[in-house]
Design a protein around this motif. Structure first.
Motif, mmCIF file in Angstrom:
data_model
loop_
_atom_site.group_PDB
_atom_site.id
_atom_site.type_symbol
_atom_site.label_atom_id
_atom_site.label_comp_id
_atom_site.label_asym_id
_atom_site.label_seq_id
_atom_site.Cartn_x
_atom_site.Cartn_y
_atom_site.Cartn_z
ATOM 1 N N PHE A 36 30.683 82.678 50.884
ATOM 2 C CA PHE A 36 31.277 83.317 49.709
ATOM 3 C C PHE A 36 32.796 83.226 49.775
ATOM 4 N N ASN A 37 33.347 83.528 50.935
ATOM 5 C CA ASN A 37 34.802 83.477 51.096
ATOM 6 C C ASN A 37 35.338 82.068 50.870
ATOM 7 N N LYS A 38 34.594 81.066 51.349
ATOM 8 C CA LYS A 38 35.016 79.684 51.126
ATOM 9 C C LYS A 38 35.055 79.374 49.636
ATOM 10 N N LEU A 39 34.043 79.828 48.920
ATOM 11 C CA LEU A 39 34.013 79.593 47.476
ATOM 12 C C LEU A 39 35.151 80.332 46.784
ATOM 13 N N ASP B 193 41.369 79.288 42.127
ATOM 14 C CA ASP B 193 42.752 79.745 42.034
ATOM 15 C C ASP B 193 42.801 81.171 41.478
ATOM 16 N N GLU B 194 43.703 81.979 41.983
ATOM 17 C CA GLU B 194 43.834 83.371 41.542
ATOM 18 C C GLU B 194 44.110 83.458 40.039
ATOM 19 N N ALA B 195 44.907 82.540 39.515
ATOM 20 C CA ALA B 195 45.221 82.534 38.075
ATOM 21 C C ALA B 195 43.954 82.289 37.250
#
Length: 96
Positions: free
Chosen positions: A22-25, A30-32
């Protein structure tokens, strides 16, 4: 036979594998893009209609008088129903 500590360790390892996937995905998005998605979801939620906006009735094929009465009251005969199902497979990311 495995001890409870070994079982907990195995369970924790499985959990961390899921979390790391999940973290990799999450890192790939991108945060934006995530912020824009949240904004779009909020806008769509504002447009959600959860109640009828007009009076309608289901026609009764056995009682034409009922239908005439409903039309005289200004109600619209419901003829078509449409729906959209947006779902996905939890096990196969290639299937929508």
């Amino acid at each position: 036979m495995e001890t409870s500590e070994e079982l907990k360790s195995q369970s924790s390892a499985k959990s961390s594998k899921k979390q790391s996937k999940f973290n990799k995905l999450q890192e790939q998005v991108d945060e934006a893009v995530r912020e824009k998605w949240k904004q779009e979801q909020a806008e769509l939620k504002k447009k959600l209609v959860e109640e009828d906006l007009f009076d309608w009735y289901l026609p009764d094929l056995k009682d034409p008088e009922y239908n005439k009465q409903q039309e005289a009251e200004g109600k619209t005969k419901l003829e078509f129903i449409g729906a959209v199902d947006i779902s996905y497979s939890k096990t196969d990311s290639q299937k929508a």
